[in-house]
Structure formats: structure tokens, C-alpha cells
Design a protein around this motif. Structure first.
Motif, PDB file in Angstrom:
ATOM      1  N   ALA A   1       0.610  -1.123   0.024  1.00  0.00           N
ATOM      2  CA  ALA A   1      -0.055  -0.033  -0.015  1.00  0.00           C
ATOM      3  C   ALA A   1       0.767   1.180   0.121  1.00  0.00           C
ATOM      4  CB  ALA A   1      -1.029   0.049   1.143  1.00  0.00           C
ATOM      5  N   HIS A   2       1.909   1.363   0.834  1.00  0.00           N
ATOM      6  CA  HIS A   2       2.494   2.550   1.013  1.00  0.00           C
ATOM      7  C   HIS A   2       3.988   2.690   0.240  1.00  0.00           C
ATOM      8  CE1 HIS A   2      -0.507   4.357   3.396  1.00  0.00           C
ATOM      9  NE2 HIS A   2      -0.738   3.225   4.246  1.00  0.00           N
ATOM     10  N   GLN A   3       4.626   1.433   0.049  1.00  0.00           N
ATOM     11  CA  GLN A   3       5.947   1.376  -0.432  1.00  0.00           C
ATOM     12  C   GLN A   3       6.959   2.098   0.188  1.00  0.00           C
ATOM     13  OE1 GLN A   3       4.885   2.090  -4.521  1.00  0.00           O
ATOM     14  NE2 GLN A   3       4.226   0.216  -4.943  1.00  0.00           N
ATOM     15  N   VAL A   4       6.987   2.098   1.646  1.00  0.00           N
ATOM     16  CA  VAL A   4       8.319   2.730   2.417  1.00  0.00           C
ATOM     17  C   VAL A   4       9.583   2.066   2.250  1.00  0.00           C
ATOM     18  CG1 VAL A   4       6.373   3.380   4.049  1.00  0.00           C
ATOM     19  CG2 VAL A   4       7.584   1.435   4.464  1.00  0.00           C
TER      20      VAL A   4
ATOM     21  N   SER B   1      -6.104 -19.541   6.151  1.00  0.00           N
ATOM     22  CA  SER B   1      -7.737 -19.444   5.618  1.00  0.00           C
ATOM     23  C   SER B   1      -8.283 -17.918   5.276  1.00  0.00           C
ATOM     24  CB  SER B   1      -8.821 -20.053   6.503  1.00  0.00           C
ATOM     25  OG  SER B   1      -8.660 -19.745   7.830  1.00  0.00           O
ATOM     26  N   SER B   2      -7.487 -17.014   5.990  1.00  0.00           N
ATOM     27  CA  SER B   2      -7.909 -15.670   5.765  1.00  0.00           C
ATOM     28  C   SER B   2      -6.862 -14.677   4.787  1.00  0.00           C
ATOM     29  CB  SER B   2      -8.071 -15.089   7.337  1.00  0.00           C
ATOM     30  OG  SER B   2      -6.889 -15.065   7.912  1.00  0.00           O
ATOM     31  N   TYR B   3      -6.305 -15.614   4.048  1.00  0.00           N
ATOM     32  CA  TYR B   3      -5.393 -15.034   3.145  1.00  0.00           C
ATOM     33  C   TYR B   3      -5.988 -13.584   2.508  1.00  0.00           C
ATOM     34  CZ  TYR B   3      -2.285 -14.205  -1.039  1.00  0.00           C
ATOM     35  OH  TYR B   3      -1.408 -13.694  -1.892  1.00  0.00           O
ATOM     36  N   LEU B   4      -5.062 -12.470   2.501  1.00  0.00           N
ATOM     37  CA  LEU B   4      -5.449 -11.356   1.773  1.00  0.00           C
ATOM     38  C   LEU B   4      -4.379 -11.003   0.513  1.00  0.00           C
ATOM     39  CD1 LEU B   4      -6.411  -9.127   4.782  1.00  0.00           C
ATOM     40  CD2 LEU B   4      -8.033 -10.058   3.116  1.00  0.00           C
ATOM     41  N   SER B   5      -4.891 -10.733  -0.495  1.00  0.00           N
ATOM     42  CA  SER B   5      -4.071 -10.344  -1.676  1.00  0.00           C
ATOM     43  C   SER B   5      -3.287  -8.843  -1.618  1.00  0.00           C
ATOM     44  CB  SER B   5      -4.964 -10.298  -3.024  1.00  0.00           C
ATOM     45  OG  SER B   5      -4.291  -9.532  -4.058  1.00  0.00           O
ATOM     46  N   ALA B   6      -2.154  -9.054  -1.795  1.00  0.00           N
ATOM     47  CA  ALA B   6      -1.453  -7.740  -1.557  1.00  0.00           C
ATOM     48  C   ALA B   6      -2.126  -6.558  -2.612  1.00  0.00           C
ATOM     49  CB  ALA B   6       0.193  -7.802  -1.965  1.00  0.00           C
TER      50      ALA B   6
ATOM     51  N   LYS C   1      -1.077   2.080  -8.782  1.00  0.00           N
ATOM     52  CA  LYS C   1       0.402   2.277  -9.296  1.00  0.00           C
ATOM     53  C   LYS C   1       1.372   1.633  -8.513  1.00  0.00           C
ATOM     54  CE  LYS C   1       3.875   5.657 -10.375  1.00  0.00           C
ATOM     55  NZ  LYS C   1       4.266   7.314 -10.326  1.00  0.00           N
ATOM     56  N   ASP C   2       2.057   0.913  -9.152  1.00  0.00           N
ATOM     57  CA  ASP C   2       3.073  -0.049  -8.372  1.00  0.00           C
ATOM     58  C   ASP C   2       2.635  -0.998  -7.411  1.00  0.00           C
ATOM     59  OD1 ASP C   2       5.016   1.117 -10.259  1.00  0.00           O
ATOM     60  OD2 ASP C   2       5.269   2.945  -8.947  1.00  0.00           O
ATOM     61  N   VAL C   3       1.288  -1.228  -7.408  1.00  0.00           N
ATOM     62  CA  VAL C   3       0.816  -2.354  -6.425  1.00  0.00           C
ATOM     63  C   VAL C   3       1.280  -3.676  -6.777  1.00  0.00           C
ATOM     64  CG1 VAL C   3      -0.927  -3.364  -5.263  1.00  0.00           C
ATOM     65  CG2 VAL C   3      -1.075  -0.740  -5.606  1.00  0.00           C
ATOM     66  N   PRO C   4       1.954  -4.283  -5.974  1.00  0.00           N
ATOM     67  CA  PRO C   4       2.470  -5.945  -6.454  1.00  0.00           C
ATOM     68  C   PRO C   4       1.248  -6.591  -6.631  1.00  0.00           C
ATOM     69  CG  PRO C   4       2.782  -5.504  -3.908  1.00  0.00           C
ATOM     70  CD  PRO C   4       2.284  -4.120  -4.603  1.00  0.00           C
ATOM     71  N   GLN C   5       1.139  -7.439  -7.894  1.00  0.00           N
ATOM     72  CA  GLN C   5       0.289  -8.464  -8.169  1.00  0.00           C
ATOM     73  C   GLN C   5       0.761  -9.646  -8.677  1.00  0.00           C
ATOM     74  OE1 GLN C   5      -2.581  -7.106 -11.464  1.00  0.00           O
ATOM     75  NE2 GLN C   5      -4.164  -8.185 -10.414  1.00  0.00           N
ATOM     76  N   TRP C   6       0.257 -10.531  -8.127  1.00  0.00           N
ATOM     77  CA  TRP C   6       0.597 -12.029  -8.602  1.00  0.00           C
ATOM     78  C   TRP C   6      -0.718 -12.934  -9.042  1.00  0.00           C
ATOM     79  CZ3 TRP C   6       4.363 -16.094  -5.551  1.00  0.00           C
ATOM     80  CH2 TRP C   6       4.685 -17.164  -6.453  1.00  0.00           C
ATOM     81  N   LYS C   7      -1.263 -12.873  -9.960  1.00  0.00           N
ATOM     82  CA  LYS C   7      -2.638 -13.318 -10.328  1.00  0.00           C
ATOM     83  C   LYS C   7      -2.428 -14.589 -10.069  1.00  0.00           C
ATOM     84  CE  LYS C   7      -4.650  -9.699 -13.659  1.00  0.00           C
ATOM     85  NZ  LYS C   7      -5.389  -9.544 -14.630  1.00  0.00           N
ATOM     86  N   SER C   8      -1.729 -15.353 -10.669  1.00  0.00           N
ATOM     87  CA  SER C   8      -1.690 -16.828 -10.504  1.00  0.00           C
ATOM     88  C   SER C   8      -1.830 -17.361  -8.995  1.00  0.00           C
ATOM     89  CB  SER C   8      -0.924 -17.557 -11.539  1.00  0.00           C
ATOM     90  OG  SER C   8       0.563 -17.160 -10.969  1.00  0.00           O
TER      91      SER C   8
END
Length: 243
Positions: A27-30, A51-56, A112-119
Motif C-alpha cells: 500500500a505505502h511502499q516505504v 484461511s484468511s489470506y489477503l491479496s497484496a 500504481k506499482d501495487v504488487p500483483q501475482w494473479k496466478s
């Protein structure tokens, strides 16, 4: 004793990766990290949040929206516009899923620049993955429960990440003290945040969102930031601005 240790490991392990990876990085890329390290953090977040995994990606965008729209009707989670914490949790879940599954249009300033790993996210967020973790938790309890009251902790293991979110996003806007007067209801929950590893300094964070250290007063020790400093010293991550 095994059950207590197990729940504490899930609590603080999941909380650390939510604070370190999802919040301060996505979120903040510090700080920055290599792509390989980023992928490792995705996997570790899945392991500890289970079981409560949240996507970055979903979390990062939603949290940026929270900062942009704090305490307004556009805030994804706000005690000011939700009648109770359960309504806020449901609203948050719906918005998070819509963002993560890209069912709604999102302003580019939030993506902008939020990490994503779709698979990987598709697998980690799947019913199969969540049921796999829930089954593992139940089996652990079956093997190690020594008193009836320990079963009361089982639902906590299923919903660890949402519980962490409620503590900050609901109670952190209702109870506590403020170091900075702002046009929102954010508050610091604890003077020493032993429970939320620094996330409880919510008023401080809203004032200086890009600051790696959420503590300001001498007694406001940010445990997650201390770990970040060690990781920075070891070269695992690179802090953008050490304070």
C-alpha cells in the motif's frame, strides 16, 4: 499449551505479514525489495494468514482508498458510515473482492506499482486453499486440545486477518488517544502496542502515511519497524527513508 502457542504464532505471524508486506510495502511502499523476495513474501503471507489470506493487490488498493477517503461515504471501512462492525466487515469484504477480481474500475492513482501475482492469488484465495487451511487447523485442535475452552479459539484461526482489520479500522477510529489533530477519527489504540505490532498507532500513521515507523513518542515502540530495520540492515529490503 500447544493450542495457545499455535494461535499466538498465527496471530503474530499473520499480523506481521499484513503489516510488513500488505500494508507498508504493497500500500505505502516505504521500502523496496527484489522480485524474488516479493514472491517469497507472497507465499509467506499465505502460510501465516492461511484461511484468511489477503491479496497484496486487493489490500494495497483498498488501503490507499481508505487514506484518500477517510471517514467519508467512499471510505471502504469507516465507523462513521457503517452502523456496526459486522456491517463494516461485510462492506470491506465486498469492496476487497471487487477490487481483487478487477470487477470495478479503480482510479490509476490507487493502482500504481501495487504488487500483483494473479496466478498465485487465484490459488491462495480459492475455496480449495481456504478449506485446506481450515481442515489443517481443525486437525491440529483435535490432536492438541486439552480443555473445552480452547475450542473457542478455533474460529479465531479461521478469521485472523478480518479480526486484525476490525481492531484497527473499527476500534482504531473510536477508542484511544491522538497525537495529531486531523480531519478524521483515527486514534492510537495503545501507548505501547504489544497487540498489533505497531498498527495500533493509527493516528500517527494517518498523519504520516509514508513513514516506515508508526511510533512517535518514546514509548510508542513499533515492533514491526524494528524488524524492518533488521531486514534492511541484512539487505533483504531497502528502506526508502529511515526515520
Amino acid at each position: 499449551m500447544a493450542i495457545i502457542i499455535f494461535v499466538l504464532v498465527l496471530w503474530y505471524g499473520g499480523l506481521f505479514f499484513q503489516s510488513f508486506f500488505l500494508h507498508r510495502y504493497a500500500a505505502h511502499q516505504v521500502f523496496t525489495m527484489s522480485k524474488t523476495t516479493e514472491r517469497i513474501m507472497f507465499v509467506l503471507t499465505w502460510i501465516f494468514q492461511g484461511s484468511s489470506y489477503l491479496s497484496a493487490y486487493g489490500y494495497g488498493i483498498m488501503h490507499r482508498m481508505h487514506h484518500a477517503y477517510t471517514d467519508t461515504e467512499q471510505d471502504p471501512h469507516s465507523p462513521s458510515h457503517d452502523p456496526n462492525l459486522f456491517a463494516m466487515m461485510w462492506k470491506t469484504k465486498t469492496i476487497y473482492q471487487d477490487i481483487n477480481k478487477e470487477r470495478i474500475a479503480v482510479d490509476q492513482r490507487f493502482t500504481k506499482d501495487v504488487p500483483q501475482w494473479k496466478s498465485f492469488d487465484n490459488f491462495a484465495s480459492s475455496r480449495f486453499s481456504r478449506l485446506l487451511w481450515i481442515t489443517a487447523y481443525v486437525m491440529f485442535f483435535v490432536l492438541f486440545v486439552t480443555a473445552w475452552w480452547q475450542w473457542l479459539l478455533l474460529p479465531v484461526t479461521f478469521l485472523m486477518a478480518p479480526i486484525h482489520g476490525v481492531i484497527i479500522n473499527w476500534f482504531g477510529h473510536i477508542y484511544g488517544y491522538v497525537n495529531f489533530k486531523m480531519k478524521n477519527t483515527s486514534k492510537n489504540l495503545f501507548r505501547f502496542d504489544f497487540l498489533m505490532m505497531g498498527e495500533g498507532y493509527h493516528n500517527n500513521h494517518h498523519k504520516h502515511a509514508s513513514r516506515a515507523n508508526f511510533g512517535f513518542k518514546w514509548y510508542e515502540i513499533d515492533i514491526t519497524y524494528l524488524i524492518i530495520k533488521v531486514m534492511n540492515a541484512l539487505g533483504i529490503i531497502q528502506l526508502k527513508n529511515i526515520k
